[in-house]
Write a protein that holds these residues in place. Structure first.
Motif, PDB file in Angstrom:
ATOM      1  N   TYR A   9      -0.041  -6.658   0.775  1.00  0.00           N
ATOM      2  CA  TYR A   9      -0.378  -7.641  -0.254  1.00  0.00           C
ATOM      3  C   TYR A   9       0.798  -8.597  -0.422  1.00  0.00           C
ATOM      4  CZ  TYR A   9      -1.640  -9.797  -4.626  1.00  0.00           C
ATOM      5  OH  TYR A   9      -1.942 -10.714  -5.589  1.00  0.00           O
ATOM      6  N   HIS A  10       0.486  -9.881  -0.579  1.00  0.00           N
ATOM      7  CA  HIS A  10       1.503 -10.921  -0.732  1.00  0.00           C
ATOM      8  C   HIS A  10       1.107 -11.803  -1.909  1.00  0.00           C
ATOM      9  CE1 HIS A  10       4.511 -13.875   0.661  1.00  0.00           C
ATOM     10  NE2 HIS A  10       3.679 -14.742   0.118  1.00  0.00           N
ATOM     11  N   LEU A  11       2.087 -12.140  -2.744  1.00  0.00           N
ATOM     12  CA  LEU A  11       1.845 -12.992  -3.905  1.00  0.00           C
ATOM     13  C   LEU A  11       3.020 -13.951  -4.068  1.00  0.00           C
ATOM     14  CD1 LEU A  11       0.218 -13.603  -6.550  1.00  0.00           C
ATOM     15  CD2 LEU A  11       1.641 -11.867  -7.642  1.00  0.00           C
ATOM     16  N   LEU A  27      -0.220  -6.420  -9.714  1.00  0.00           N
ATOM     17  CA  LEU A  27       0.290  -5.351  -8.840  1.00  0.00           C
ATOM     18  C   LEU A  27      -0.331  -4.012  -9.193  1.00  0.00           C
ATOM     19  CD1 LEU A  27       4.088  -6.277  -8.614  1.00  0.00           C
ATOM     20  CD2 LEU A  27       2.245  -6.862  -7.024  1.00  0.00           C
ATOM     21  N   SER A  28      -0.483  -3.767 -10.487  1.00  0.00           N
ATOM     22  CA  SER A  28      -1.097  -2.519 -10.943  1.00  0.00           C
ATOM     23  C   SER A  28      -2.535  -2.406 -10.442  1.00  0.00           C
ATOM     24  CB  SER A  28      -1.051  -2.477 -12.477  1.00  0.00           C
ATOM     25  OG  SER A  28      -1.773  -1.395 -12.967  1.00  0.00           O
ATOM     26  N   ALA A  29      -3.273  -3.493 -10.496  1.00  0.00           N
ATOM     27  CA  ALA A  29      -4.668  -3.469 -10.019  1.00  0.00           C
ATOM     28  C   ALA A  29      -4.730  -3.188  -8.521  1.00  0.00           C
ATOM     29  CB  ALA A  29      -5.345  -4.793 -10.338  1.00  0.00           C
ATOM     30  N   ARG A  32      -3.979   0.525  -7.883  1.00  0.00           N
ATOM     31  CA  ARG A  32      -5.142   1.354  -8.247  1.00  0.00           C
ATOM     32  C   ARG A  32      -6.248   1.213  -7.218  1.00  0.00           C
ATOM     33  NH1 ARG A  32      -3.546  -0.211 -13.664  1.00  0.00           N
ATOM     34  NH2 ARG A  32      -2.825   1.679 -14.716  1.00  0.00           N
ATOM     35  N   PHE A  33      -6.447   0.017  -6.721  1.00  0.00           N
ATOM     36  CA  PHE A  33      -7.459  -0.213  -5.689  1.00  0.00           C
ATOM     37  C   PHE A  33      -7.127   0.560  -4.419  1.00  0.00           C
ATOM     38  CE2 PHE A  33      -9.083  -2.813  -2.112  1.00  0.00           C
ATOM     39  CZ  PHE A  33     -10.437  -2.669  -2.358  1.00  0.00           C
ATOM     40  N   LEU A  39       1.808   5.690  -8.462  1.00  0.00           N
ATOM     41  CA  LEU A  39       2.926   4.789  -8.179  1.00  0.00           C
ATOM     42  C   LEU A  39       2.944   3.553  -9.072  1.00  0.00           C
ATOM     43  CD1 LEU A  39       2.977   4.863  -4.276  1.00  0.00           C
ATOM     44  CD2 LEU A  39       4.251   6.274  -5.877  1.00  0.00           C
ATOM     45  N   VAL A  40       1.924   3.375  -9.884  1.00  0.00           N
ATOM     46  CA  VAL A  40       1.816   2.173 -10.706  1.00  0.00           C
ATOM     47  C   VAL A  40       3.027   2.020 -11.624  1.00  0.00           C
ATOM     48  CG1 VAL A  40       0.515   1.087 -12.584  1.00  0.00           C
ATOM     49  CG2 VAL A  40      -0.686   2.000 -10.605  1.00  0.00           C
ATOM     50  N   GLY A  41       3.402   3.060 -12.335  1.00  0.00           N
ATOM     51  CA  GLY A  41       4.503   2.978 -13.296  1.00  0.00           C
ATOM     52  C   GLY A  41       5.822   2.568 -12.678  1.00  0.00           C
ATOM     53  N   PRO A  42       6.350   3.343 -11.721  1.00  0.00           N
ATOM     54  CA  PRO A  42       7.667   2.991 -11.183  1.00  0.00           C
ATOM     55  C   PRO A  42       7.685   1.682 -10.395  1.00  0.00           C
ATOM     56  CG  PRO A  42       6.809   4.942 -10.074  1.00  0.00           C
ATOM     57  CD  PRO A  42       5.880   4.627 -11.195  1.00  0.00           C
TER      58      PRO A  42
END
Length: 171
Positions: A9-11, A27-29, A32-33, A39-42
């Motif tokens: 993923y690139h943003l 990034l969180s979405a 999760r996808f 790994l969402v938190g760190p």
């Protein structure tokens, strides 16, 4: 067992105080996808720290964020386009916290003069579920018979040169 599909993923974003929260949600979405809920938190916290530091210290606020997932590790990189920003000065407190949150991190310069800060997170090993013993299936009670042995002469033909009758060969 799940098989891991490599992901990328690139943003590109211009960092402002409002955009930092939006980037965290984006990034969180994606994590999760990709089924990387743990790994969402760190990862999001580390990226948020870098974005806040860039917003505070950099003159060029254009930033690139990339994430790679290889099935075992997630690598996230934040590229700051500001040539004047030095990680050893302005980003030292931020990098100290990222080092504590991640499995590994690093910093490098590109040919264009921008600074890339990356960090990795290892996926935790799934909790093993104890196996439940299965009830044995009923065994085959009938024993298969081995085919009768026949003399080689009967199979090839009789000594007189005549072919054996089908009924005789079956005896």
């Amino acid at each position: 067992m799940k098989t891991a599909v490599p992901r990328y993923y690139h943003l590109d974003v211009e960092v402002t105080p409002e955009r930092v929260g939006q980037v965290r949600r984006i990034l969180s979405a994606h994590l999760r996808f990709w089924d990387l809920e743990t790994l969402v938190g760190p990862v999001c916290h580390s990226a948020e720290l870098l974005l806040h530091a860039i917003e505070e210290h950099a003159t060029d606020k254009n930033t690139s964020i990339e994430m790679w997932w290889n099935g075992q590790h997630l690598i996230a990189a934040v590229g700051a386009n500001d040539r004047e920003m030095r990680p050893d000065r302005e980003l030292r407190p931020c990098l100290t916290r990222i080092a504590a949150l991640s499995d590994g991190w690093g910093c490098c310069s590109t040919a264009t003069g921008s600074t890339v800060i990356w960090f990795t997170q290892r996926a935790p090993v799934d909790q093993s579920v104890p196996l439940v013993p299965t009830v044995p299936e009923p065994a085959l009670r009938e024993v298969l018979q081995v085919p009768r042995e026949m003399p080689v002469a009967v199979l090839v033909g009789s000594p007189g040169g005549e072919a054996p009758d089908a009924c005789e060969a079956a005896r």
